[in-house]
Design a protein around this motif. Sequence first.
Motif, PDB file in Angstrom:
ATOM      1  N   ARG A 656       0.823  -1.215   0.000  1.00  0.00           N
ATOM      2  CA  ARG A 656       0.000   0.000   0.000  1.00  0.00           C
ATOM      3  C   ARG A 656       0.858   1.266   0.000  1.00  0.00           C
ATOM      4  O   ARG A 656       0.436   2.304  -0.500  1.00  0.00           O
ATOM      5  CB  ARG A 656      -0.928  -0.001   1.201  1.00  0.00           C
ATOM      6  N   GLU A 657       2.076   1.162   0.507  1.00  0.00           N
ATOM      7  CA  GLU A 657       2.927   2.355   0.559  1.00  0.00           C
ATOM      8  C   GLU A 657       3.799   2.511  -0.679  1.00  0.00           C
ATOM      9  O   GLU A 657       4.081   3.624  -1.111  1.00  0.00           O
ATOM     10  CB  GLU A 657       3.836   2.278   1.799  1.00  0.00           C
ATOM     11  N   SER A 658       4.235   1.381  -1.260  1.00  0.00           N
ATOM     12  CA  SER A 658       5.111   1.446  -2.427  1.00  0.00           C
ATOM     13  C   SER A 658       4.557   0.544  -3.532  1.00  0.00           C
ATOM     14  O   SER A 658       3.812   0.996  -4.392  1.00  0.00           O
ATOM     15  CB  SER A 658       6.535   1.021  -2.054  1.00  0.00           C
ATOM     16  N   PRO A 769       1.100   1.983  -5.322  1.00  0.00           N
ATOM     17  CA  PRO A 769       1.178   3.333  -5.876  1.00  0.00           C
ATOM     18  C   PRO A 769       2.262   3.500  -6.945  1.00  0.00           C
ATOM     19  O   PRO A 769       2.138   4.346  -7.830  1.00  0.00           O
ATOM     20  CB  PRO A 769       1.483   4.203  -4.645  1.00  0.00           C
ATOM     21  N   ARG A 770       3.333   2.706  -6.858  1.00  0.00           N
ATOM     22  CA  ARG A 770       4.434   2.869  -7.802  1.00  0.00           C
ATOM     23  C   ARG A 770       4.430   1.800  -8.902  1.00  0.00           C
ATOM     24  O   ARG A 770       5.426   1.608  -9.599  1.00  0.00           O
ATOM     25  CB  ARG A 770       5.763   2.857  -7.049  1.00  0.00           C
ATOM     26  N   GLU A 814      -5.326  -1.351  -4.906  1.00  0.00           N
ATOM     27  CA  GLU A 814      -4.306  -0.401  -5.320  1.00  0.00           C
ATOM     28  C   GLU A 814      -4.250  -0.348  -6.845  1.00  0.00           C
ATOM     29  O   GLU A 814      -4.759  -1.233  -7.531  1.00  0.00           O
ATOM     30  CB  GLU A 814      -2.934  -0.811  -4.774  1.00  0.00           C
ATOM     31  N   ASP A 990     -10.131   2.690   1.929  1.00  0.00           N
ATOM     32  CA  ASP A 990     -10.342   3.388   0.659  1.00  0.00           C
ATOM     33  C   ASP A 990     -11.727   3.102   0.085  1.00  0.00           C
ATOM     34  O   ASP A 990     -11.874   2.604  -1.024  1.00  0.00           O
ATOM     35  CB  ASP A 990      -9.250   2.988  -0.337  1.00  0.00           C
ATOM     36  N   ARG A 995      -7.599   4.950  -4.657  1.00  0.00           N
ATOM     37  CA  ARG A 995      -6.275   4.355  -4.834  1.00  0.00           C
ATOM     38  C   ARG A 995      -6.175   3.509  -6.112  1.00  0.00           C
ATOM     39  O   ARG A 995      -5.083   3.286  -6.623  1.00  0.00           O
ATOM     40  CB  ARG A 995      -5.909   3.513  -3.619  1.00  0.00           C
ATOM     41  N   GLY A 998      -4.272   5.152  -8.755  1.00  0.00           N
ATOM     42  CA  GLY A 998      -2.865   5.477  -8.521  1.00  0.00           C
ATOM     43  C   GLY A 998      -2.666   6.905  -8.071  1.00  0.00           C
ATOM     44  O   GLY A 998      -1.636   7.492  -8.393  1.00  0.00           O
TER      45      GLY A 998
END
Length: 998
Positions: A656-658, A769-770, A814, A990, A995, A998
């Motif tokens: 979730r962070e990267s 996210p990435r 995500e 979410d 999310r 992105g």
Amino acid sequence: MSGANRIKGKGRLTPARTLRFTFDGKTLSAIEGDTLASALIANGIHLTGRSFKYHRPRGMLSAGPEEPNALMDVSRDASRRTPNVRATVQEVFDGLRATSQNRWPSLAFDIGGLNNLASPFFAAGFYYKTFMWPKAAWKKVYEPIIRAAAGLGVAPSEPDPDHYANHNVYCDVLVIGGGAAGLSAALAAAHAGAQVILCDEQPETGGAFHHETGAFLDGVPGWDWAQAATAELRAMDNVRVLTRTTAFGYQAQNHVALVERVTEHLANPDSALPRERLWQVRARQVVIATGAIERHMVFANNDRPGIMLASAARTFLNHFGVAVGSKVGVYTACDSAWAAAFDLRQAGVSVPAIVDVRPDPDPALLARARELGIEVLAGQAVLDTSGSLRVKSMKVGKASGGSTRDIPVDALIMSAGWTPSVHMYSQSRGKVVWDEASQRFLPGRHVQDCVSIGACNGVDDLGETIAGAAKAGHLAAKAAGSKVRKSWSAPKSASAPSWAGSMMGSAGGAGAETTVKAFVDFQNDVTAKDIRLAVREGMHSIEHVKRFTTNGMATDQGKTSNIHGLAIAAEMLDKPLPQVGLTTFRAPYTPVTFGAIVNHSRGDLFDPTRRTPMHGWEEAHGAVFEDVGQWKRAWYYPRAGEDMHQAVNRECRTVRESAGMFDATTLGKIEVVGPDAAEFLNLMYTNGWDKLQPGRCKYGIMLREDGFIYDDGVVGRMAEDRFHVTTTTGGAPRVMHHMEDYLQTEFPHLRVWLTSTTEQWAVIAIQGPRAREIIAPLVEGIDLSNEAMPHMSVREGRICGVPTRLFRMSFTGEAGFEVNVPADYGEAVWKALWARAEPMGACAYGTETMHVLRAEKGYIIVGQDTDGTVTPDDAGLNWAVAKKKPDFVGIRGMKRPDLLTPERKQLVGLLTKDPNTVLEEGAQVVADPNQSVPMTMIGHVTSSYWSENCGRSIAMGVVAGGRSLKGKTLYVPMPERTIEVEVTDTVFIDKEGVRLNG
């Protein structure tokens, strides 16, 4: 010579080839080629075991696979022991150890014999009545006793040290049975150019020629002709002859299963050889030549050791050279038993009397009996027998009453006629028909590409049998597509004496009316009285009679007893026999070992292990694997010092962070192609597919006919006529079968082709996210922007120079992509993506993290959050059901009133009042924790996890009327305490879905 009952000059075995074996610890001698049964009789032993229910003394009834009595525990050493082996089939080898069964402390003195005294209390159906009360006694009293008493032999506890083989083979013509009919058909088919397989369950071909000595073909004795015919077949390149091989199962599309006993007759088998070999034969044409089975006579105490079928006595004499006794009585309703009497008498055995229930036997038979000095008692019956561990006398008189006479005997042979062996035909789904002229059931219309010939088709005359078999073999070869090279000329036959041709005698026997034990099914101790009782109790269907009495449910499957049971029931019901019907013949034809069926599938090979192309990389990077179906899937990737929970928590945060990389190769993939592909999917899924544009995806739900969720997955439209369908990992094979079944049976008009592509594509999910940033430099020919490739899109291009189907989709909530590449390139592409992802702080994650992440978003897993009774509405997926479609699989089931009620169990979120408490999956949910036991359960927990991203536990469950209970408190009773939970929405993170973009 070995054995006191060997007759010099009789039989086909070589006396000089002697063997040693033991029976119940006693060492005995045999001749090479003996069966265990013939060797025991040669040594004067008729008592071989005890019956199942009454523990009555029993001996050999037959000389073949229909044997219900002589079941032995056979071993060659401590680790190779097989229970319930038929002594009439098991060949003796040097060092064989045979042990009788179902007795204690010894065969001659069995405490279980007390059951015989209590037999009035064990009438048919007693177990249905006795064990119903008191209910509490079942677990503590009845079940342990029944389990201890169940079965005849004792299953081995040691691992089986032998190996087994499996062979798949194709042929033009499969001939089942190596008697006169089977050999003739095989020769005709082979000479016509067909690829032929001939199988026979005995060590040698010849069928009835094992006992019949009066038949000649082209002036040659039948046995010698059969061996010469077999040698000719073995010498042909287009023929495979399999002896010691039983056809035990006839499945659809001419798939026939055979089991070959490869080393069961060898003292020191080559360790490289399998113990048994399973042949799975797919034949264009099947010729069934399985012969006929002799029936016993039904009279009082007809089960004593020494009482057997006439054909068995004749086989023991003419093939094995063994007399079944020194003073042999004959009881018959059929001509063929007279031939056995004459053979015995000519061999020097005393035959005190032939008792024939028919008042006027053939004059030729009477004349031959007078010539041999055998007394004939026509129109009379054997009313009873005497003897304890072996028959000593037979009581003879008229069935209508009057004076009786006791005749001393040490063996009694009998024949009530012959029953065509229609088992293979019946297994092929053919329906038997009643032939009034011969009073027997015969094969009717053949529903598969097969034909029945010879005695199993009701043909009695040897000449007619061979001529018909030759014609059938020739036509089978032609039907299989063979270009006929030449025809085979059937031999001229001199028919056997007239008594050998009679195939049908009385269905029952005098004495069947008696109230004492007149046995119909020997192994299960079913008497004529039991059959009558079943009818009086209201069992008017023969299937009900079978289950009430267990008639025909023994290991011989009623080969000798079914017709007797049917005739007695018909008599009681005052109906013609065909109106009562016939029980179903099911595979296997004879018992088959677990080893032959399981084959190599044991130990590490118990189930095929499937690994993805990335398995090696995952293993090298410390993945812990779990079994999902047959797949090995990375469960989680622990780092040094991490346990499973710590590793999963880290992976969940990182995704979730990267970003995270996930191996999704195991998802089922099906290519649906054709002009009517969209119409087909419209019928298979709840959604509509006509308006889905190429390059777009849609989540689809598949139902069963009853309206319950069967599977789900994302479907991408690659072109107007091509769809890429994904399924759950465990659902891939059944979904493919489900689709193919409907396409072939319900929608055959649609122009659609289905191809499983699960193994073709390696699938790498990049989530987080990435995700776009990771894959972008490696992708060619695809615009990855949100505008050009929004969520739920699919594009074709290249990645790392390799063709790819790139899906923009997510099972985590995500932003995500699923990279599909040819499986051979899966690991290389994975490594290239990892080289990009690792420096960005991404991680590889496993199935446990995937489960947590999808639960945080409220995504269901079919089979976990559904249980086969959940509808789309129950799961909160009504939005995925097209409202205007007129038809799809399950639409009528969905509309049943009971599936529309708001009180149904519905999928909801569950949050524990204590955020640190993680519920157990499967735990029950109640509304009132203070109610008395048993509580009323209103639902259960389907998914439950600790969510590191939410900082608390989360769960989902199905609860009655769940959506109306949101915000309410429910309870989960556990052994230590009752846990309070709040009913919530299923989405825990979410909720707006921001999310995903992105």
